[in-house]
Motif scaffolding. Sequence first.
Motif, short mmCIF file in Angstrom:
data_model
loop_
_atom_site.label_atom_id
_atom_site.label_comp_id
_atom_site.label_asym_id
_atom_site.label_seq_id
_atom_site.Cartn_x
_atom_site.Cartn_y
_atom_site.Cartn_z
N ALA A 52 31.40 -28.53 85.19
CA ALA A 52 32.76 -29.06 85.21
C ALA A 52 32.76 -30.52 85.65
O ALA A 52 33.49 -31.35 85.08
N ARG A 53 31.95 -30.87 86.63
CA ARG A 53 31.87 -32.24 87.11
C ARG A 53 31.36 -33.17 86.00
O ARG A 53 31.91 -34.24 85.76
N ARG A 54 30.33 -32.73 85.28
CA ARG A 54 29.76 -33.56 84.21
C ARG A 54 30.73 -33.71 83.05
O ARG A 54 30.81 -34.77 82.43
N ARG A 55 31.47 -32.65 82.76
CA ARG A 55 32.47 -32.75 81.68
C ARG A 55 33.58 -33.73 82.09
O ARG A 55 34.09 -34.47 81.28
N GLY A 56 33.93 -33.69 83.37
CA GLY A 56 34.94 -34.61 83.86
C GLY A 56 34.48 -36.05 83.80
O GLY A 56 35.25 -36.97 83.48
N GLU A 57 33.20 -36.29 84.11
CA GLU A 57 32.65 -37.64 84.03
C GLU A 57 32.59 -38.12 82.58
O GLU A 57 32.87 -39.27 82.30
N ARG A 58 32.27 -37.23 81.67
CA ARG A 58 32.20 -37.59 80.27
C ARG A 58 33.58 -37.93 79.72
O ARG A 58 33.75 -38.82 78.91
N ARG A 68 22.48 -14.88 93.09
CA ARG A 68 22.72 -15.20 91.69
C ARG A 68 24.14 -15.70 91.47
O ARG A 68 24.37 -16.68 90.76
N GLU A 69 25.11 -15.05 92.13
CA GLU A 69 26.51 -15.48 92.00
C GLU A 69 26.71 -16.89 92.56
O GLU A 69 27.42 -17.71 91.96
N GLU A 70 26.09 -17.17 93.71
CA GLU A 70 26.21 -18.51 94.29
C GLU A 70 25.58 -19.56 93.38
O GLU A 70 26.14 -20.64 93.17
N TYR A 71 24.44 -19.25 92.79
CA TYR A 71 23.76 -20.17 91.88
C TYR A 71 24.62 -20.43 90.65
O TYR A 71 24.78 -21.57 90.20
N GLU A 72 25.20 -19.36 90.10
CA GLU A 72 26.07 -19.52 88.92
C GLU A 72 27.30 -20.35 89.25
O GLU A 72 27.75 -21.17 88.43
N ALA A 73 27.88 -20.16 90.44
CA ALA A 73 29.06 -20.94 90.83
C ALA A 73 28.70 -22.42 90.94
O ALA A 73 29.47 -23.30 90.50
N LYS A 74 27.54 -22.74 91.50
CA LYS A 74 27.10 -24.13 91.59
C LYS A 74 26.89 -24.72 90.21
O LYS A 74 27.24 -25.89 89.95
N LEU A 75 26.30 -23.93 89.31
CA LEU A 75 26.11 -24.42 87.94
C LEU A 75 27.45 -24.70 87.26
O LEU A 75 27.61 -25.73 86.58
N ARG A 76 28.42 -23.80 87.44
CA ARG A 76 29.75 -24.02 86.84
C ARG A 76 30.39 -25.28 87.39
O ARG A 76 31.00 -26.07 86.64
N GLU A 77 30.28 -25.50 88.69
CA GLU A 77 30.83 -26.72 89.29
C GLU A 77 30.15 -27.96 88.73
O GLU A 77 30.81 -28.96 88.44
#
Length: 118
Positions: free
Chosen positions: A109-115, A97-106
């Motif tokens: 963050a990536r999509r916000r950076g692209e926007r 669950r922690e690994e999945y949440e970390a991937k979601l956060r990344e």
Amino acid sequence: MPFLIGALNLALFVASLVDIIRIPDDRVRYLPKMVWILVVILLPFIGSILWWVLGREYEQRGARLRRAPRRAQQPPATPARTPGFRTTEQQLEDLEREEYEAKLREEIARRRGERGLS
């Protein structure tokens, strides 16, 4: 003396045939059950020995220790009742669950950076 040897051979033959017939198919090794029956019938002594040594798969049983019977009044401590205790399965679920949440956060963050760049 020859009578005793013949009786032992006959007992081994009958025991082998009964065992082959009664054992489940998934515990028969190397040959199908019908072939083992033919081997034991055609070669009674050698076929019987081959069956007990090669053809039969024995159950794997570990050494069992005798335990004192548990009292019905006092239930055994279970992991759920012990505070702070987590089973291995629960720990692995938490890690996944922690690994999945970390991937979601990344990804967020990536999509916000692209926007922000567009």
